[in-house]
Each structure stands twice: as C-alpha cells, then as structure tokens.
Design an enzyme around this catalytic site. Structure first.
Site, PDB file in Angstrom:
ATOM      1  N   ILE A  12       0.839  -1.198   0.000  1.00  0.00           N
ATOM      2  CA  ILE A  12       0.000   0.000   0.000  1.00  0.00           C
ATOM      3  C   ILE A  12       0.874   1.248   0.000  1.00  0.00           C
ATOM      4  O   ILE A  12       1.889   1.301   0.701  1.00  0.00           O
ATOM      5  CB  ILE A  12      -0.826   0.107   1.314  1.00  0.00           C
ATOM      6  CG1 ILE A  12      -1.511  -1.191   1.658  1.00  0.00           C
ATOM      7  CG2 ILE A  12      -1.808   1.268   1.252  1.00  0.00           C
ATOM      8  CD1 ILE A  12      -2.053  -1.195   3.100  1.00  0.00           C
ATOM      9  N   CYS A  13       0.454   2.264  -0.760  1.00  0.00           N
ATOM     10  CA  CYS A  13       0.976   3.614  -0.535  1.00  0.00           C
ATOM     11  C   CYS A  13      -0.194   4.561  -0.755  1.00  0.00           C
ATOM     12  O   CYS A  13      -1.348   4.141  -0.690  1.00  0.00           O
ATOM     13  CB  CYS A  13       2.162   3.928  -1.451  1.00  0.00           C
ATOM     14  SG  CYS A  13       1.705   4.100  -3.165  1.00  0.00           S
ATOM     15  N   ARG A  14       0.075   5.834  -1.044  1.00  0.00           N
ATOM     16  CA  ARG A  14      -1.065   6.741  -1.162  1.00  0.00           C
ATOM     17  C   ARG A  14      -1.838   6.516  -2.457  1.00  0.00           C
ATOM     18  O   ARG A  14      -3.042   6.404  -2.463  1.00  0.00           O
ATOM     19  CB  ARG A  14      -0.578   8.193  -1.078  1.00  0.00           C
ATOM     20  CG  ARG A  14      -1.722   9.195  -1.117  1.00  0.00           C
ATOM     21  CD  ARG A  14      -1.260  10.573  -0.719  1.00  0.00           C
ATOM     22  NE  ARG A  14      -2.405  11.460  -0.622  1.00  0.00           N
ATOM     23  CZ  ARG A  14      -2.853  12.207  -1.616  1.00  0.00           C
ATOM     24  NH1 ARG A  14      -2.256  12.176  -2.788  1.00  0.00           N
ATOM     25  NH2 ARG A  14      -3.897  12.991  -1.452  1.00  0.00           N
ATOM     26  N   MET A  23      -4.217   4.127  -1.063  1.00  0.00           N
ATOM     27  CA  MET A  23      -5.200   4.641  -0.109  1.00  0.00           C
ATOM     28  C   MET A  23      -6.272   5.473  -0.810  1.00  0.00           C
ATOM     29  O   MET A  23      -7.406   5.541  -0.365  1.00  0.00           O
ATOM     30  CB  MET A  23      -4.522   5.506   0.952  1.00  0.00           C
ATOM     31  CG  MET A  23      -3.582   4.755   1.858  1.00  0.00           C
ATOM     32  SD  MET A  23      -4.367   3.374   2.724  1.00  0.00           S
ATOM     33  CE  MET A  23      -5.363   4.240   3.919  1.00  0.00           C
TER      34      MET A  23
END
Ligand SMILES: Cc1cc2nc3c(=O)[nH]c(=O)nc-3n(C[C@H](O)[C@H](O)[C@H](O)COP(=O)(O)OP(=O)(O)OC[C@H]3O[C@@H](n4cnc5c(N)ncnc54)[C@H](O)[C@@H]3O)c2cc1C
Length: 565
Positions: A525-527, A553
């Site tokens: 996961i990242c933004r 996200m």
C-alpha cells in the site's frame, strides 16, 4: 428526390444541412413541432443559471438560415402526426391553426428525440414543477425564479426588521447530467438545492466508487444529495410553496422543482407507421440509420444503437451521436455508403469547476453481462507537470481486456484537463487500441499542459505492467485479509492508516526485508499506488510474492481523501 425530416434540432438539422451539401437538387422539408430549430438544448441549464444570459445565444440557426443558406423548406410549429408508409405520405398539422396537410416523400427521416419522463404522480401538474428540455422550458423556469424572487426572498413574511434573506429551496429529481447541471446552476442562483435520486449513486453510467468522488465534491459545493429515495408525489404547501414527497416518507420543501428523471425515446410516429421497435424501446435501425422500412430513416435519441464495446442494443441520448447519425442518414440518402460505428457513450459534465468524463464500458456493465475477462486500474496522476502551478490530480479508472489488453472503458474526474484525457481514451477505444498503444501514444507536452508521461500514457504503462506481470495487482476487496505492507512515511499514517498493516517506508525497505514473510503474499500500500509499484518490484526481485494495491489509499477511501485541499 423529396425528403421530409421530422424534428429540427440535433439529428434533424444536421441531416438537412448535410443533405443539401451533398445534393443541390433534393427537395428538403424539415418540420419542427416547437417554435425553434437547431437550438442548443445542452446550454439550457446554463441559461437557467445566467451563465448564458441571452436566450438568443441558444438559437444556433433559425428558419431563415435554413431557408436562405440551405434552401430547406423549414417549418416550425409544424407537427408530423401520421405516416402512411404504403402511400409514402406524411400528415402535417400546423400547430397554430390546426390545419392538416399531406406531403408525399421519397425518403423520410425521423429525429423526434426523447421527451423527459413525466410520471403520473399526484400533484405533478402543480405550478412550480418544470422540466429542462426546450428553450420555452428554460424561459418558464427563469420567469418563475424572477417573478417569485420577492416571494422567494421571504418578503411575504416580512415582519419588521429583517436582514437575513432565507435561501429559496429547489428540489431536482434525478441525479443524471441534466439534473446535476441544473442543480449547480440553481446553487449559483442562490438556491438551496436537493437532488433526489432513486438509485444508490448519481451519474448512473459510471461506477459507484467513481460516482462517490463526484458526490463528495458536489456536496462540498452546496448540493444536498438524497440517494436511494424516489419521488412519490407533490403537495401544495403554505405560502404557495411545494412539498416533494418521497417513497421513504420524507418531505422536501420546494419553491421550485425540476424533473430530470431521464428521457424516453419518442416512438409515437414510428409505432403508428408500423416500424420495428427494439427491445430497449427505441426505433430499431441498421448501421445506415435505416428503419425496418427502407425509405424511412431514424436518428438521434429516439433510436437504439449498438454499444461499441458490448455490442448490446442501447439507448444513448447524446448530442454527438445524434449529429453524426443525422449526417450518416443524409449520406446514405445521397447514395453514399456511410455507417454508424456504434456509440461509446462518451460523456462529460462540469460541476463547480471540476469535470467528470467517461467513455466505453463501465465495470458494472461488464459485470451485468457476465464478462469476466477484464482488469481495472486506478491512478491519480497530475493534470500537468507538478512543478508548474495549477496542477491538480485526476482520478482515473481504466478498464481493459485481461486476455489481449484491449481498452474497454475509462472514467476520470478532476479539476483540470480531464476532458482531453477522456477524449484521447475515447478515440483510442474507437480505433480498437490496446493499453500497449496507450503506452506509446505521442501526446502534447509542455509543463502547463501535461507531463512527459501524460496521464493517458501513464494509464497505459500501469496497465501494461499488470498484463506483463511486472506488477501483480490486487484490489481492496480481495486484499484486506492478507498481509498488508504500507510503504508510506509514518506522518502519512497519522492522517489515515489501515489497521494491522505493517509499516516500512519505501526508503527503508531494502534494509528491512528480513522483517517480511516469505510464505505469504504481501499486499503493498501507498497513497496512490506509485511508491507501492516500486516496492512491489523490489520485493518481487528479492523473491517475495507481492501485489500492488490498485490506487493505494486513494482508491480505498475515494471521495474522502481526493478532494481535500
Ligand atoms: C438540458 C439538456 C442538456 C443536454 N446536455 C447535453 C450535453 O451536454 N452533451 C450531450 O452530448 N448531450 C446533451 N443533451 C442531449 C442532446 O441534446 C440530445 O441527445 C440531442 O439533442 C438529441 O437530438 P435529437 O435530434 O435526437 O432530438 P432533439 O434534439 O430533442 O430534437 C427533437 C425535436 O423533434 C421535435 N419533434 C418531435 N416529434 C415531432 C413531430 N411529430 N413533428 C415535428 N417535430 C417533432 C421535437 O419538438 C424536438 O425539438 C442535453 C439535453 C438536454 C435536454
């Protein structure tokens, strides 16, 4: 050759003008029931809002233009009331006098459009309830607002010292593009606007998670949405206002009601002439816009067209297809071999400075028809180079064939240059392009316009990485139970995090590989998915099983994060 065209707006007027350009000798009669031909109905919401101040600006051409420039016998306030296909005649009624005449034709073109749906609900004919389809409709709404301005300002209740001007209430029924555009314009005119929508989202053609972003945006700009609730009726309330009653039992006060429940193809004449009507309720035509009677053509909102992606019959009420179809009918009548390619439903809507646009198939359409051979990506590229002032993120969803990479659809939302990206996707889609073609597309670039890797290229690159298996992908609905690795910085997690996810910022990942499991699939996961892509590549090359969580996200929270300033 004598050609009669019924309906003098988008499809009809295009057909008349094109036919004259192709055949100087044809006798062309164009009849229009209303007072105007070739008017810009797409501009009506903006005339209501005062953005297009003069009504005359909406009148693109008039009877005189058609008579003088195109030698078309253009008759307004003239209604076609019956067709006798066996005699090849049409009965025409002068709307002002009621006089009926009969005209013969060699070819007949029907472009009667699709009237707004007006369900027979209690109170539907009360004053203050309008639709937005014609110039007189928009005029009536403006007059209602202007005449009612004293009343709407609350001055009828004046009781001494009054400095607060209460906001008038508008209820718009229907969260499609006409409803939303009108609601936006009413907000600009000082209304408190509620959009009542029976479905569970606005803008039905797009997928729900993308619609959620638009919903958040319009709510922030003053439109109140009441989803999952249909209209049940209308009641006269105190002080000449209305109450809009809903199926769930609620009541919304209204000084003005706009009905925008969608449109239904006008098949009255077609049915009376015994023409074939399709399964979706529109006039059935072939690729050359010929109906089941070879001398009668039909175009525009009244016809069923083949969906370009799915091949299904569908109803697409858009000006672009109507104009193209009018032109194709003229070509065919003039002896040319033009064909309509089908409609992609390419659409765009501007709302409070943001744009939502889409083309091709949505995911829900593919699911509905049981098509499982697709993959989707979410991405949030900048509209132009981030270092040049004014860059804004564009939320994109791109859908493509898993088996061959063919582009199937795209949806995009943002505040800067969204339309040009979706237009590029639309053209690519019509040319049968793959996501590999998008990778290679050579598009305009200077920092104020785009990026050296334009968002369209970027979409192609991300999708191609997925199909080449360089970047195994996952989606939130299938990943949340797996091993989650968040590669954002700790300060970002303070704003929003995923409970249970391990956190190793990308910059530390190479040094901390020992902390990760080798026996489990790691969902990264990242933004927005970009850092997670680098992390996924790093992990894969170090022997881990890893997948990038599509859109990071931003695609988990959609509306909430994307529109934060
Ligand atoms: C408010 C509004 C905003 C819109 N905005 C957009 C937009 O932004 N983008 C977009 O792509 N599309 C938009 N559309 C849709 C677009 O305007 C239609 O798809 C397009 O006008 C359809 O063309 P048409 O020729 O089929 O029908 P119309 O343009 O509706 O014309 C049909 C005409 O036929 C006449 N007629 C019907 N029956 C008879 C008869 N028996 N005899 C004589 N005349 C008859 C009607 O009076 C009508 O004027 C909008 C529509 C509306 C109402």
């Amino acid at each position: 050759m004598k050609v009669i065209i019924v309906g003098g707006v988008a499809g009809g007027a295009s057909c008349a003008a094109r036919l004259r350009r192709l055949d100087e000798k044809a006798e062309i009669i164009m009849v229009e029931r209303g007072p105007y031909v070739s008017y810009a109905n797409c501009g009506l919401p903006y005339h209501i809002g005062g953005v297009i101040e003069k009504e005359s600006s909406l009148l693109v051409a008039n009877e005189k233009t058609f008579r003088e420039q195109f030698a078309v016998d253009c008759r307004t306030r003239c209604e076609a009331i019956a067709i006798a296909p066996e005699k090849k005649t049409v009965q025409l009624r002068n709307v002002a006098t009621g006089e009926v005449t009969t005209e013969s034709y060699d070819k007949l073109v029907l472009s009667p459009g699709a009237p707004s749906i007006r369900p027979p609900l209690p109170g539907i004919d009360l004053p203050g309830i309008f639709q937005v389809r014609t110039v007189p409709d928009a005029r009536a709404i403006r007059e209602w607002i202007e005449k009612g301005s004293l009343f709407l300002s609350g001055m009828n209740n004046y009781s001494g010292f009054q400095t607060v001007r209460p906001k008038p209430h508008a209820v718009v029924i229907g969260g499609g593009f006409i409803g939303l555009e009108t609601a936006e314009n009413l907000v600009h005119r000082g209304f408190d606007a509620v959009v009542l929508e029976m479905g569970d989202q606005i803008l039905a053609p797009i997928d729900q998670e993308m619609a959620r972003i638009v919903e958040g945006y319009v709510e922030r700009h003053g439109i109140r949405l009441a989803l999952n609730d249909g209209v049940a009726g209308f009641k006269q309330a105190a002080n000449d206002t209305l109450s809009v009653l809903t199926k769930s039992g609620k009541s919304h006060p209204a000084d003005l009601v706009i009905l925008a429940l969608g449109v239904r193809p006008d098949t009255t004449l077609a049915k009376s002439a015994g023409l074939e009507i399709g399964q979706r309720g529109g006039i059935r035509v072939d690729e050359q816009m010929r109906t089941s009677n070879p001398d009668i053509f039909a175009v525009g909102d009244a016809v069923e067209v083949k969906d370009f992606v799915t091949g299904e019959w569908s109803l697409i009420a858009l000006a672009g297809p109507a104009n193209r179809q009018g032109r194709i009918a003229a070509d065919v009548i003039a002896g040319r071999d033009s064909r309509f390619r089908g409609s992609q439903g390419t659409s765009v809507i501007g709302l409070f400075g943001a744009t939502a646009a889409w083309t091709g198939a949505s995911e829900k359409t593919l699911k509905r028809i049981g098509d499982k051979d697709y993959e989707k990506i979410y991405l949030y590229p900048n509209s132009h180079a981030g270092y040049y002032p004014g860059a804004r993120p564009i939320a994109m969803k791109v859908i493509f064939r898993k088996s061959n990479g063919k582009l199937l659809g795209a949806q995009a939302l943002g505040e800067d240059n969204v339309d040009k990206r979706v237009s590029a996707f639309a053209m690519a889609l019509q040319m049968g392009a793959t996501i590999y073609d998008l990778e290679e597309a050579e598009l305009c670039y200077a920092p104020q316009f785009g990026s050296a890797k334009d968002p369209v290229n970027f979409a192609g690159m991300v999708a191609a990485d997925v199909l080449r298996n360089d970047m195994p992908l996952s989606h939130w609905d299938s990943a949340e139970k797996g091993y989650l690795l968040d590669v954002r910085e700790p300060f970002e997690l303070a704003v929003e995090n995923v409970p249970g996810a391990a956190n190793i910022p990308l910059g530390q990942l190479r040094a901390r590989l020992g902390e990760l499991p080798r026996d489990k699939e790691i969902f990264v996961i990242c933004r927005s998915g970009q850092r997670a892509y680098s992390a996924t590549r790093l992990l894969l090359q170090n022997g881990f099983k890893a997948r990038n969580l599509a859109g990071g996200m931003l695609s988990r929270t959609h509306a909430a994060v994307f529109w934060q300033d």
